[in-house]
Write an enzyme that holds these catalytic residues in place. Structure first.
Site, PDB file in Angstrom:
ATOM      1  CB  THR A   1      -0.901  -0.016   1.267  1.00 22.76           C
ATOM      2  OG1 THR A   1      -1.414   1.285   1.484  1.00 22.76           O
ATOM      3  CG2 THR A   1      -0.118  -0.405   2.523  1.00 22.76           C
ATOM      4  CG  ASP A   2      -1.176   4.983  -0.865  1.00 17.89           C
ATOM      5  OD1 ASP A   2      -1.701   4.329   0.061  1.00 17.89           O
ATOM      6  OD2 ASP A   2      -1.799   5.855  -1.520  1.00 17.89           O
ATOM      7  CD  GLU A   3      -3.436   3.276   4.238  1.00 16.32           C
ATOM      8  OE1 GLU A   3      -3.386   3.281   5.466  1.00 16.32           O
ATOM      9  OE2 GLU A   3      -4.466   3.015   3.600  1.00 16.32           O
TER      10      GLU A   3
ATOM     11  CE1 TYR B   1      -3.281  -2.737   5.793  1.00 20.04           C
ATOM     12  CE2 TYR B   1      -3.266  -0.381   5.296  1.00 20.04           C
ATOM     13  CZ  TYR B   1      -3.291  -1.703   4.877  1.00 20.04           C
ATOM     14  OH  TYR B   1      -3.316  -1.989   3.516  1.00 20.04           O
ATOM     15  CB  SER B   2       0.700   2.101   7.315  1.00 16.94           C
ATOM     16  OG  SER B   2       0.722   2.928   8.436  1.00 16.94           O
TER      17      SER B   2
ATOM     18  CE  LYS C   1      -0.025  -4.603   3.019  1.00 20.49           C
ATOM     19  NZ  LYS C   1      -0.426  -5.936   2.471  1.00 20.49           N
TER      20      LYS C   1
ATOM     21  CG  ASP D   1      -9.921  13.159  12.300  1.00 17.73           C
ATOM     22  OD1 ASP D   1     -10.093  12.203  11.516  1.00 17.73           O
ATOM     23  OD2 ASP D   1      -9.188  14.137  12.034  1.00 17.73           O
ATOM     24  NE  ARG D   2      -8.873   5.796  10.172  1.00 19.01           N
ATOM     25  CZ  ARG D   2      -8.887   5.395   8.901  1.00 19.01           C
ATOM     26  NH1 ARG D   2      -7.938   5.803   8.072  1.00 19.01           N
ATOM     27  NH2 ARG D   2      -9.822   4.609   8.448  1.00 19.01           N
TER      28      ARG D   2
ATOM     29  CG  HIS E   1      -7.541  10.674   9.563  1.00 19.12           C
ATOM     30  ND1 HIS E   1      -8.864  11.021   9.521  1.00 19.12           N
ATOM     31  CD2 HIS E   1      -7.293  10.026   8.403  1.00 19.12           C
ATOM     32  CE1 HIS E   1      -9.397  10.610   8.381  1.00 19.12           C
ATOM     33  NE2 HIS E   1      -8.446  10.003   7.682  1.00 19.12           N
TER      34      HIS E   1
END
Ligand code: NAD
Ligand code: TYD
Length: 336
Positions: A124-126, A150-151, A154, A272-273, A276
């Protein structure tokens, strides 16, 4: 080619299986998937009887099961299997580390021991972190700076894949893609959730000011890029796959309202997350110059097709949105 697709029952994996079976009449697909909450064999109902398709239910963190699948002698492994939702990784990151890091190590090790299996890893780009409004887009040389569990998981996986190339000469490639939308997207991600909420006459929860930017790519275009990289990409290389379509989340919500003839009262700003990421954008010149790939589906067409798909497949998402999904939704949006 005989391809072992891991995570093929999810959103992009199932789109990829449909793409390969339709575009490569000689290819054989083995779909290896644990069927977590995000895996759904209904995504593959149309190919379930195809003699070139088979399903193997197992977990990529189960080394014995992975060895068994690798003993079927695939020419390639294309790894989509992952825990993929940032919000879930914020609630509990353990499954993310297990599947996205340990699972990838187990796959790599099985491929190495079998010898000469082509390995393509979907990322992913994240992994590159977050951009400011005027920053240039990420490219293959941007240093990794992941900011969510998550990122981060990855990013760790990508580094392992690179290490297996350098250390063991495993024939690998990696693709880092921007946000996808299209058919079969689980209704916890932006498009899946917003479209199905609006079809149920419910509001859409926009995090914070809604001015966060993502670069959107129609899933079939992503699958075409993966397929090209798998067959013609340079070993040991990473390729960025972008949509050339940067939009704020509010712009996505407003576009959907227009397509469905609804007014602004359907937008609800919610908390908001945490952490984020503000903006993602990708420069995909390398893929364009080396392999001649560009997104084919315009944003307007992709949005229209996606809404039409969810309208035509209410049974698919209504089943998902009942049961266990309700528990997730209550935890995620306690204010609703
Ligand atoms: P998804 O959550 O819809 O599907 C994931 C699939 O992996 C499911 O079928 C699930 O059952 C399976 N899976 C999960 N853990 C497993 C395990 N331990 N063993 C075997 N199978 C397991 O995900 P998606 O959105 O289709 O994403 C696919 C890949 O693409 C992921 O690697 C993700 O990081 C990457 N990606 C996604 C996007 C996006 O916008 N969705 C963008 C860029 C990259
Ligand atoms: P998402 O689909 O979760 O993908 P990612 O976080 O991996 O980019 O979210 C896309 C954007 O939409 C992200 O900025 C968060 C935002 N978003 C909302 O505003 N409301 C929501 O209910 C969801 C799921 C996401």
């Amino acid at each position: 080619m005989k391809i072992l697709v891991t995570g093929g029952a999810g959103f992009i994996g199932s789109n990829f299986i449909h793409y390969v079976l339709a575009n490569h009449p000689e290819d054989i697909i083995i779909n290896f998937d644990a069927l977590t909450y995000a895996g759904n064999l209904a995504n593959l109902a149309a190919v379930a009887q195809n003699p070139r398709y088979s399903f193997f239910k197992a977990d990529i963190t189960d080394a014995a099961a992975v060895s068994e699948a690798v003993a079927l002698a695939p020419d390639a492994i294309v790894n989509f299997a992952a825990e993929t939702h940032v919000d879930r990784s914020i609630m509990d990151s353990s499954a993310f580390v297990k599947t996205n890091v340990l699972g990838v190590q187990i796959l790599l090790e099985a491929a190495r021991q079998a010898g000469n299996i082509r390995f393509h890893h979907i990322s992913t780009d994240e992994v590159f972190g977050s951009l400011l409004p005027h920053d240039p887009p990420f490219n293959e040389n941007t240093p990794y700076a992941p900011r969510s569990p998550y990122s981060a998981s990855k990013a760790a996986a990508d580094l392992l894949v690179r290490a297996y190339f350098t250390t063991y000469n495993l024939p690998v490639t990696i693709s880092n893609c921007s946000n996808n939308y299209g058919p079969y997207q689980f209704p916890e991600k932006l498009h899946g959730l917003f479209i199905t909420n609006l079809l149920e006459n419910k509001k859409v929860p926009v995090y914070g000011d809604g001015l966060q930017i993502r670069d959107w790519l129609y899933a079939t275009d992503h699958c075409e890029a993966i397929d090209l990289i798998l067959r013609r990409g340079r070993l040991g290389e990473s390729y960025c796959i972008g949509g050339a379509s940067e939009k704020t989340n509010l712009a996505i919500a407003e576009h959907l309202l227009k397509l469905l003839n609804l007014d602004q009262s359907y937008i609800q700003h919610v908390a908001d997350r945490p952490g984020h990421d503000r903006r993602y954008a990708l420069n995909f010149d390398k893929l364009k110059n080396e392999l001649g790939w560009e997104p084919k589906t315009s944003f307007a067409d992709g949005m229209q097709k996606t809404v039409a798909w969810y309208k035509a497949n209410t049974d698919w998402w209504q089943k998902i949105k009942s049961g266990e999904y309700q528990e997730y939704y209550k935890k995620q949006y306690p204010q609703k």
